[in-house]
Design an enzyme around this catalytic site. Structure first.
Site, PDB file in Angstrom:
ATOM      1  N   LYS A  22      -3.673  29.895 -17.753  1.00  0.00           N
ATOM      2  CA  LYS A  22      -4.200  29.735 -19.499  1.00  0.00           C
ATOM      3  C   LYS A  22      -5.611  28.591 -19.456  1.00  0.00           C
ATOM      4  O   LYS A  22      -7.014  28.823 -19.437  1.00  0.00           O
ATOM      5  CB  LYS A  22      -3.766  28.238 -20.718  1.00  0.00           C
ATOM      6  CG  LYS A  22      -4.902  27.691 -21.219  1.00  0.00           C
ATOM      7  CD  LYS A  22      -3.937  25.767 -21.765  1.00  0.00           C
ATOM      8  CE  LYS A  22      -4.127  25.472 -21.481  1.00  0.00           C
ATOM      9  NZ  LYS A  22      -5.614  23.977 -21.674  1.00  0.00           N
ATOM     10  N   ASN A  23      -5.927  28.055 -18.309  1.00  0.00           N
ATOM     11  CA  ASN A  23      -7.298  27.432 -18.243  1.00  0.00           C
ATOM     12  C   ASN A  23      -8.187  28.484 -17.212  1.00  0.00           C
ATOM     13  O   ASN A  23      -9.324  28.264 -17.091  1.00  0.00           O
ATOM     14  CB  ASN A  23      -7.398  26.562 -17.155  1.00  0.00           C
ATOM     15  CG  ASN A  23      -6.684  24.952 -18.231  1.00  0.00           C
ATOM     16  OD1 ASN A  23      -6.636  25.548 -19.483  1.00  0.00           O
ATOM     17  ND2 ASN A  23      -6.108  24.018 -17.475  1.00  0.00           N
ATOM     18  N   CYS A 116      -6.963  18.284 -26.139  1.00  0.00           N
ATOM     19  CA  CYS A 116      -5.915  17.728 -26.970  1.00  0.00           C
ATOM     20  C   CYS A 116      -6.967  15.883 -26.663  1.00  0.00           C
ATOM     21  O   CYS A 116      -8.141  16.217 -25.354  1.00  0.00           O
ATOM     22  CB  CYS A 116      -5.218  17.423 -25.286  1.00  0.00           C
ATOM     23  SG  CYS A 116      -3.697  18.709 -25.238  1.00  0.00           S
ATOM     24  N   ARG A 121     -13.920  12.576 -22.593  1.00  0.00           N
ATOM     25  CA  ARG A 121     -13.779  14.181 -23.100  1.00  0.00           C
ATOM     26  C   ARG A 121     -15.462  14.274 -22.807  1.00  0.00           C
ATOM     27  O   ARG A 121     -15.444  14.951 -23.979  1.00  0.00           O
ATOM     28  CB  ARG A 121     -12.800  15.010 -22.888  1.00  0.00           C
ATOM     29  CG  ARG A 121     -11.245  14.438 -22.823  1.00  0.00           C
ATOM     30  CD  ARG A 121     -10.130  15.478 -22.724  1.00  0.00           C
ATOM     31  NE  ARG A 121     -10.271  16.418 -22.642  1.00  0.00           N
ATOM     32  CZ  ARG A 121      -9.501  18.250 -22.425  1.00  0.00           C
ATOM     33  NH1 ARG A 121      -8.269  17.987 -23.269  1.00  0.00           N
ATOM     34  NH2 ARG A 121      -9.372  18.649 -21.930  1.00  0.00           N
ATOM     35  N   ASP A 304      -2.162  17.800 -15.042  1.00  0.00           N
ATOM     36  CA  ASP A 304      -2.417  18.449 -15.137  1.00  0.00           C
ATOM     37  C   ASP A 304      -0.208  18.676 -15.206  1.00  0.00           C
ATOM     38  O   ASP A 304       0.552  19.145 -16.283  1.00  0.00           O
ATOM     39  CB  ASP A 304      -2.373  20.129 -15.627  1.00  0.00           C
ATOM     40  CG  ASP A 304      -4.143  19.829 -16.307  1.00  0.00           C
ATOM     41  OD1 ASP A 304      -4.404  18.824 -16.933  1.00  0.00           O
ATOM     42  OD2 ASP A 304      -4.324  20.867 -16.050  1.00  0.00           O
ATOM     43  N   ARG A 396       0.347  26.258 -27.090  1.00  0.00           N
ATOM     44  CA  ARG A 396      -0.922  26.111 -27.122  1.00  0.00           C
ATOM     45  C   ARG A 396      -1.197  26.900 -25.421  1.00  0.00           C
ATOM     46  O   ARG A 396      -2.639  27.418 -25.262  1.00  0.00           O
ATOM     47  CB  ARG A 396      -1.494  25.081 -26.808  1.00  0.00           C
ATOM     48  CG  ARG A 396      -2.629  25.138 -28.479  1.00  0.00           C
ATOM     49  CD  ARG A 396      -2.956  23.780 -28.151  1.00  0.00           C
ATOM     50  NE  ARG A 396      -4.417  23.493 -27.359  1.00  0.00           N
ATOM     51  CZ  ARG A 396      -4.754  22.775 -26.320  1.00  0.00           C
ATOM     52  NH1 ARG A 396      -4.325  21.854 -26.875  1.00  0.00           N
ATOM     53  NH2 ARG A 396      -5.734  22.618 -25.670  1.00  0.00           N
TER      54      ARG A 396
END
Ligand code: EPU
Length: 417
Positions: A22-23, A116, A121, A304, A396
């Site tokens: 994903k990232n 999220c 952030r 994570d 997601r």
């Protein structure tokens, strides 16, 4: 709204194949628009973050073709328009369009990114990097405009080795004039994957994966074919699940070095892992020893994975500790784990998990993506039924999670509520 109903307590056996990262893919998709020709990306995971980025591409009039596991992106007819918040708020990684559009058109206007809620952030390091390349940044009602007459290579030192800032600066710098050096760059494998895509397109990037990255600007980027690396966080999540309830559970299509910080912690606990070149086989056992974990930038223990690890630590005899150093607010899964029977206390940035405790199913909420993964693991460990709402967060980032778990014997169902 979707709800996941899990009937836990049975051992899982078989193979879970890991999808593309994903990232990585969330940066590769915006990076592809820097090319003037067709870019093919394969091993693309079918997750809602991918769809959200494809919607942005389509909004910008980029031609996107989706085949089973690949995306073909052609930005010949692209238009550089202001990207409104209805698109950017769906995910954090929409901010990679900042670097990519700035690099390509020397101007970008877009709303703040979403993602999220796990901390403040800010994106100050991204913006400082753009400014160092010669851009000016204005923010009016949370709509950013970043523009430059010319982007010129610069020496940029990041105060923190931010993944997002490192990638965004690379995207802005590949078509700039001259040489950019990013020092104290992030070293995550996703950064190497993005630099490889850009180099395949004709960029000149050296040092990705180390703390100093050199980017020599080029005039044009072209056609290329590129593969997304396996998702190390998805892999780690399922390895943890295997240590909790696996019976020879095989996690395949992975790069074990990418999760070494996790596997060595699991071995310290007493988990037996059969680590192959591209797989890990893991089974649950009793009498796990408690461990102390501190999240760090790569190659340290990934933030994570601390939430998915937490339910497993309830099996350890004694006190385990997790210190979260990357985000201020990544303990929102804890009250739900405690409702399920865990004994976990959070003080400042550290959770203390006192075990062993037995988990029992109840109604819980996925407050963010990895909190959701943590509750899925807890639900599969627990006796009785666990109902997780806000499952959209989980979808997601985990491709076909329900199908993958059913395949190895889990009892769960995704329902509309
Ligand atoms: N930070 C700043 N200023 C900035 C950028 C970051 O202060 O300009 C701070 C952040 O607030 C945070 C820390 O630096 O406290 C780390 O942020 P980083 O920029 O490294 O993270 P990110 O790019 O926002 C990516 C992943 C995250 C993952 C982190 C750390 C994506 C889209 N997201 O976020 O993934 O946790 O790197 O590895 O790639 C997830 O997948 O669940 C997830 C949150």
């Amino acid at each position: 709204m979707k709800m996941l109903e899990i009937k836990g307590g049975n051992p899982l056996n078989g193979t879970i194949r890991i999808s593309g990262s994903k990232n990585s893919v969330v940066a590769l998709i915006p990076a592809a628009i820097l090319s003037t020709e067709e870019v093919t990306i394969c091993n693309v995971p079918d997750i809602t973050d991918t769809s959200a980025l494809c919607e942005i591409l389509e909004f910008l009039n980029v031609d996107v073709k989706r085949a089973t596991e690949s995306l073909v992106i052609n930005s010949v007819n692209m238009e550089n328009k202001e990207i409104p918040s209805m698109y950017t708020k769906k995910l954090r990684a929409s901010y990679y369009f900042m670097g990519a559009l700035l690099g390509k058109y020397k101007k970008v206007t877009m709303a703040l990114p979403g993602g999220c809620s796990i901390g403040a952030r800010p994106i100050n390091l991204h913006l400082k990097g753009f400014e160092a390349l010669g851009a000016t940044v204005t923010n009016k009602d949370n709509i950013y405009t970043v523009e430059a007459k010319d982007l010129k290579g610069a020496n940029i030192y990041l105060d923190f080795a931010s993944v997002g800032a490192t990638i965004n600066i690379m995207l802005a710098a590949v078509l700039a004039k001259g040489t950019t050096i990013i020092d104290n760059a992030a070293k995550e494998p996703e950064i190497v994957n993005v630099a490889t895509l850009l180099n395949n397109m004709g960029a000149k990037i050296r040092g990705a994966g180390t703390s100093s990255i050199e980017i020599v600007g080029v005039e044009k980027l072209g056609k290329c074919f590129h593969e997304v690396i396996p998702d190390r966080i998805e892999a780690g999540t399922y390895v943890i699940l295997g240590a909790a309830v696996g019976n020879n559970l095989k996690i395949s299509n992975i790069i074990p070095e990418h999760i070494e910080a996790l596997t060595s912690k699991l071995e310290e606990m007493g988990v037996f892992l059969d680590i192959g070149t591209d797989y890990i086989i893991v089974s649950s056992s009793k009498n796990y020893k408690p461990v102390n974990v501190k999240t760090q930038t790569y190659p340290g223990f990934a933030t994570d994975l601390q939430q998915p690890l937490t339910p497993l630590l309830t099996m350890c005899r004694g006190r385990s500790k997790i210190e979260e150093t990357i985000y201020e607010n990544r303990f929102m899964h804890i009250p739900y784990l405690n409702q399920m029977g865990a004994d976990i206390r959070v003080k400042t940035q550290t959770s203390t998990i006192i075990g062993p405790t037995k988990l029992t199913g109840t109604d819980v909420v996925a407050t963010d993506l990895r909190a959701g993964a943590s509750l899925v693991i807890a639900g599969l460990m627990a006796s009785g039924t666990t109902r997780i709402t806000n499952v959209e967060h989980i979808l997601r980032g985990y491709e076909n999670i329900v199908e993958k778990l059913l395949e190895v014997g889990a009892k769960l169902e995704l329902k509309e509520v």
